[in-house]
Design a protein around this motif. Structure first.
Motif, PDB file in Angstrom:
ATOM      1  N   CYS A  40      67.993 -95.676  10.229  1.00 22.87           N
ATOM      2  CA  CYS A  40      66.706 -95.781  10.919  1.00 22.87           C
ATOM      3  C   CYS A  40      66.065 -97.129  10.610  1.00 22.87           C
ATOM      4  O   CYS A  40      65.940 -97.516   9.452  1.00 22.87           O
ATOM      5  N   CYS A  97      62.356 -95.980   8.761  1.00 22.15           N
ATOM      6  CA  CYS A  97      62.229 -95.341   7.439  1.00 22.15           C
ATOM      7  C   CYS A  97      63.459 -95.563   6.565  1.00 22.15           C
ATOM      8  O   CYS A  97      63.493 -95.106   5.426  1.00 22.15           O
ATOM      9  N   CYS A 151      65.538 -91.496  15.314  1.00 18.15           N
ATOM     10  CA  CYS A 151      65.503 -90.917  13.974  1.00 18.15           C
ATOM     11  C   CYS A 151      64.890 -89.521  14.014  1.00 18.15           C
ATOM     12  O   CYS A 151      63.769 -89.355  14.496  1.00 18.15           O
ATOM     13  N   CYS A 204      61.452 -89.677  11.588  1.00 17.72           N
ATOM     14  CA  CYS A 204      60.219 -90.418  11.899  1.00 17.72           C
ATOM     15  C   CYS A 204      60.152 -90.898  13.343  1.00 17.72           C
ATOM     16  O   CYS A 204      59.169 -91.508  13.747  1.00 17.72           O
ATOM     17  N   GLY A 235      61.804 -93.304  14.604  1.00 16.35           N
ATOM     18  CA  GLY A 235      62.190 -94.722  14.691  1.00 16.35           C
ATOM     19  C   GLY A 235      63.543 -94.883  15.374  1.00 16.35           C
ATOM     20  O   GLY A 235      64.256 -93.915  15.621  1.00 16.35           O
TER      21      GLY A 235
END
Ligand code: ADP
Ligand code: ZN
Length: 214
Positions: free
Chosen positions: A125, A128, A143, A146, A148
């Motif tokens: 990611c 994170c 992700c 999160c 991402g």
């Protein structure tokens, strides 16, 4: 507690190091993450490290040791730390012994054929830094933690992976004997854990590690 996590690329060191460091409340120090951050920020260390990393080779000992020495001198390391990806050569282990001897070395052992499947399917990611296997996420670009964007590391391409496994066996595996000789080694035999969909569960490895540290 001063801990070292040892193991081949793809052993799950990063994932386990994240969990164990927050459990023990010590900083997680990953030299690979530090180099990736340095590359992103285009620092001199980053520029030097990049050519080695892209080739699947180790960054020279002197560069890594200086970077780690500076990091371990920071105040958050006063009560211990978890080193992930360092030391990776006997030379680095000797340099670390001059700074501070570790309390325990957790060696995560995974059969080679399983490492290959894990590494080629690994995604990271960009937000994170979490790592995930493509087969275990709903969208291969998003992700699950999160939201991402997930990407494949440059050194997770097949040609580079085989170099990294070779480097591990030649240069890093000798550390197993080095730390066994010092009576510090905790072996985690991931190959002996139960399989689910062809692989072991991170939670089972986590419990095995905690048990080994008791
Ligand atoms: P992995 O464990 O999956 O190979 P890392 O993120 O730990 O990945 O490391 C990625 C790359 O960073 C390595 O292949 C190497 O080029 C460089 N690197 C990281 N730690 C060290 C180290 N202690 N000594 C030399 N090179 C390192
Ligand atoms: Zn994320």
């Amino acid at each position: 507690m001063k801990l070292i996590f040892l193991g081949p690329p793809g052993a799950g060191k990063g994932t386990q190091a994240t969990g164990v460091s927050s459990h023990l409340r010590v900083p997680h120090i990953s030299t690979g993450d530090m180099f990736r951050a340095a590359i992103k920020n285009e620092t001199p260390t980053g520029l030097e490290a990049k050519r080695y990393m892209d080739a699947g080779q180790l960054v020279p000992d002197s560069v890594v040791v200086d970077m780690v020495r500076e990091r371990l001198a920071m105040p958050d390391c006063a009560n211990g730390y978890l080193l992930d990806g360092f030391p990776r050569t006997v030379e680095q282990a000797r340099a670390l012994d001059e700074i501070a001897t570790p309390d325990a070395v957790v060696d995560i052992e995974v059969p080679d054929e399983r490492l290959l499947a894990r590494l080629t399917g690994r995604r990271v990611c960009s937000k994170c830094n979490g790592t995930f296997h493509v087969s275990k996420v709903a969208d291969e670009k998003v992700c699950p933690v999160c939201g991402g964007e997930l990407y494949q590391r440059d050194d997770d391409k097949p040609a580079t992976i085989s170099n990294r496994l070779g480097v591990y066996h030649e240069q890093t595996a000798p550390l197993i004997g080095y730390y066994a000789g010092l009576g510090k080694l905790k072996r985690i035999d991931v190959g002996a854990l139960p399989l689910y969909d062809g692989d072991s569960r991170a939670e089972d490895v986590f419990q095995a590690i905690l048990a080994s540290l008791e």
